[in-house]
Design a protein around this motif. Sequence first.
Motif, PDB file in Angstrom:
ATOM      1  N   ILE A 106       1.425   0.885 -10.415  1.00  0.00           N
ATOM      2  CA  ILE A 106       2.421   1.956 -10.509  1.00  0.00           C
ATOM      3  C   ILE A 106       3.786   1.362 -10.832  1.00  0.00           C
ATOM      4  N   ASN A 131       0.815  -1.218   0.000  1.00  0.00           N
ATOM      5  CA  ASN A 131       0.000   0.000   0.000  1.00  0.00           C
ATOM      6  C   ASN A 131       0.852   1.272   0.000  1.00  0.00           C
ATOM      7  N   GLU A 132       1.724   1.376  -0.980  1.00  0.00           N
ATOM      8  CA  GLU A 132       2.650   2.512  -1.071  1.00  0.00           C
ATOM      9  C   GLU A 132       2.421   3.371  -2.305  1.00  0.00           C
ATOM     10  N   GLU A 133       1.176   3.443  -2.783  1.00  0.00           N
ATOM     11  CA  GLU A 133       0.914   4.207  -4.007  1.00  0.00           C
ATOM     12  C   GLU A 133       1.323   5.671  -3.893  1.00  0.00           C
ATOM     13  N   LYS A 134       1.307   6.213  -2.710  1.00  0.00           N
ATOM     14  CA  LYS A 134       1.668   7.622  -2.522  1.00  0.00           C
ATOM     15  C   LYS A 134       3.180   7.854  -2.662  1.00  0.00           C
ATOM     16  N   ASP A 135       3.979   6.981  -2.069  1.00  0.00           N
ATOM     17  CA  ASP A 135       5.429   7.187  -2.032  1.00  0.00           C
ATOM     18  C   ASP A 135       6.207   6.428  -3.103  1.00  0.00           C
ATOM     19  N   ASP A 179       7.959   8.334  -6.388  1.00  0.00           N
ATOM     20  CA  ASP A 179       9.204   9.068  -6.107  1.00  0.00           C
ATOM     21  C   ASP A 179      10.352   8.114  -5.794  1.00  0.00           C
ATOM     22  N   CYS A 180      10.060   7.040  -5.088  1.00  0.00           N
ATOM     23  CA  CYS A 180      11.077   6.041  -4.766  1.00  0.00           C
ATOM     24  C   CYS A 180      11.649   5.443  -6.044  1.00  0.00           C
ATOM     25  N   SER A 197      -0.850  -5.455  -1.564  1.00  0.00           N
ATOM     26  CA  SER A 197      -1.435  -4.113  -1.531  1.00  0.00           C
ATOM     27  C   SER A 197      -2.895  -4.108  -1.963  1.00  0.00           C
ATOM     28  N   ASP A 249      -4.128  -1.079  -2.848  1.00  0.00           N
ATOM     29  CA  ASP A 249      -4.173   0.159  -3.635  1.00  0.00           C
ATOM     30  C   ASP A 249      -3.510  -0.098  -4.994  1.00  0.00           C
ATOM     31  N   SER A 250      -3.034   0.912  -5.644  1.00  0.00           N
ATOM     32  CA  SER A 250      -2.464   0.759  -6.984  1.00  0.00           C
ATOM     33  C   SER A 250      -0.941   0.596  -6.989  1.00  0.00           C
ATOM     34  N   THR A 251      -0.379   0.118  -5.903  1.00  0.00           N
ATOM     35  CA  THR A 251       1.071  -0.070  -5.814  1.00  0.00           C
ATOM     36  C   THR A 251       1.607  -0.904  -6.970  1.00  0.00           C
TER      37      THR A 251
END
Length: 79
Positions: free
Chosen positions: A46, A13-17, A20-21, A39, A41-43
């Motif tokens: 992405i 669940n790291e779609e936000k970060d 950039d990583c 996840s 979400d859309s990890t």
Amino acid sequence: MVNKLTVLVIATNEEKDLPDCLKSAQGLSSEIIVVDGGSQDSTQEIAKKAGVRVFERPFDNFTNQRSYALSLAATPWIL
């Protein structure tokens, strides 16, 4: 000269970060691997869109997740 470095990303669940990583790792390495722990979400999407190798493994603990990720690396140097 091709970098002989693998960047491993253990994520859930790291779609936000994650964007950039992955962006920061892309000129440093010859391969980037994302191991997703399930996840919701859309990890994964992405990571796939970024062109990195994506594997899914249910997260049980960090040690096992890391060992699995290390087994996937194709280069002698790993970050």
